[in-house]
Design a protein around this motif. Sequence first.
Motif, PDB file in Angstrom:
ATOM      1  N   PRO A  21       0.837  -1.208   0.000  1.00  0.00           N
ATOM      2  CA  PRO A  21       0.000   0.000   0.000  1.00  0.00           C
ATOM      3  C   PRO A  21       0.875   1.263   0.000  1.00  0.00           C
ATOM      4  CG  PRO A  21      -0.801  -1.577   1.625  1.00  0.00           C
ATOM      5  CD  PRO A  21       0.503  -2.120   1.103  1.00  0.00           C
ATOM      6  N   SER A  22       0.476   2.251  -0.775  1.00  0.00           N
ATOM      7  CA  SER A  22       1.298   3.461  -0.893  1.00  0.00           C
ATOM      8  C   SER A  22       0.586   4.665  -0.286  1.00  0.00           C
ATOM      9  CB  SER A  22       1.599   3.744  -2.361  1.00  0.00           C
ATOM     10  OG  SER A  22       0.404   4.109  -3.018  1.00  0.00           O
ATOM     11  N   ARG A  23       1.364   5.706  -0.073  1.00  0.00           N
ATOM     12  CA  ARG A  23       0.794   6.973   0.380  1.00  0.00           C
ATOM     13  C   ARG A  23       1.302   8.073  -0.539  1.00  0.00           C
ATOM     14  NH1 ARG A  23       0.413  11.559   3.555  1.00  0.00           N
ATOM     15  NH2 ARG A  23      -1.304  11.430   5.041  1.00  0.00           N
ATOM     16  N   VAL A  78       6.102   4.161   0.045  1.00  0.00           N
ATOM     17  CA  VAL A  78       5.585   3.216   1.030  1.00  0.00           C
ATOM     18  C   VAL A  78       5.868   3.747   2.444  1.00  0.00           C
ATOM     19  CG1 VAL A  78       7.695   1.818   0.855  1.00  0.00           C
ATOM     20  CG2 VAL A  78       5.641   0.794   1.787  1.00  0.00           C
ATOM     21  N   ASP A  95       4.926   0.672   7.898  1.00  0.00           N
ATOM     22  CA  ASP A  95       4.470  -0.641   7.425  1.00  0.00           C
ATOM     23  C   ASP A  95       5.633  -1.629   7.361  1.00  0.00           C
ATOM     24  OD1 ASP A  95       2.058   0.619   7.170  1.00  0.00           O
ATOM     25  OD2 ASP A  95       1.987   0.557   4.971  1.00  0.00           O
TER      26      ASP A  95
END
Length: 257
Positions: free
Chosen positions: A122-124, A145, A149
């Motif tokens: 999952p990326s931001r 990333v 995480d």
Amino acid sequence: MFAQKQSMKRRQFLKGTVGAASLVALSGCDNLTQSSWFPGILSKAERVTETVQRAVTPQDALAKEYGVSDISAIFPANGNTDPGTEAYAEHVAQNFSDWTLEVAGLVKQPRSWSLAALKELPSRTQITRHDCVEGWSAIGKWTGVPIGDLMHQVEPLPNARYAVFHCADVDDEGIAYYESMAVADCFHPQTILAYELNDVPLDIPHGAPLRLRFERQLGYKQAKYVMKIELVESLADIGGGKGGYWEDQGYEWYAGI
Ligand SMILES: Nc1nc2c(c(=O)[nH]1)N[C@H]1C(S)=C(S)[C@@H](COP(=O)(O)O)O[C@H]1N2
Ligand SMILES: [Mo]
């Protein structure tokens, strides 16, 4: 020696990118006002200390995020703009397909990720302002990333206090660039390993293939060309012992803005 290094860097910067005068000229067609290109907040007196920042803002307080229309037309590149080693050139030739990020040191489960594996996580995405002590600021859109995480996967040991970011570039004397932060700050939602700037893969000048975004901290904390994150109890035995390449030459370790 400190002063000499400083002026060398500054000359390199002025020569390699655009001179300060042209930055002012450019600001008319940029979304930043002239004054924010030379922000007063960069003076040490106006910056905050670690104690103050931790006291007045919760640890997970977010840095200001901007809108798409605020993105700077030009995001300068500064410091090293190409590691210039044979090993790095080889990675460039292979489009970073063999690049790995290693997370090791005081963790329960040390491990590495390929660039492709990191991009599957999952990326931001965040649009934030970068402030360099050399007197310029720029707003860019970063995607990457969240380091928190990765930390959840490696499980820091209780005595892990700092995360050290080891980079691929070395200076003329063979000293490698590195940076560090408190392990707690790795869990801040905006602390990411970015692989895109403004929706395209990071280019070489901006730190391809992976660079740190540690928002609410000055430019020199934003390590480019990151190869390894090492968790340690003390910074004393790393590099010159002050927690970063520039810190070893006198800059503050805590560069809160
Ligand atoms: N590996 C590495 N990271 C680095 C540097 C560097 O020389 N090498 N320069 C720092 C400085 S002083 C700044 S202002 C920013 C510049 O990032 P940019 O080139 O994307 O603008 O990277 C920081 N991270
Ligand atoms: Mo900088």
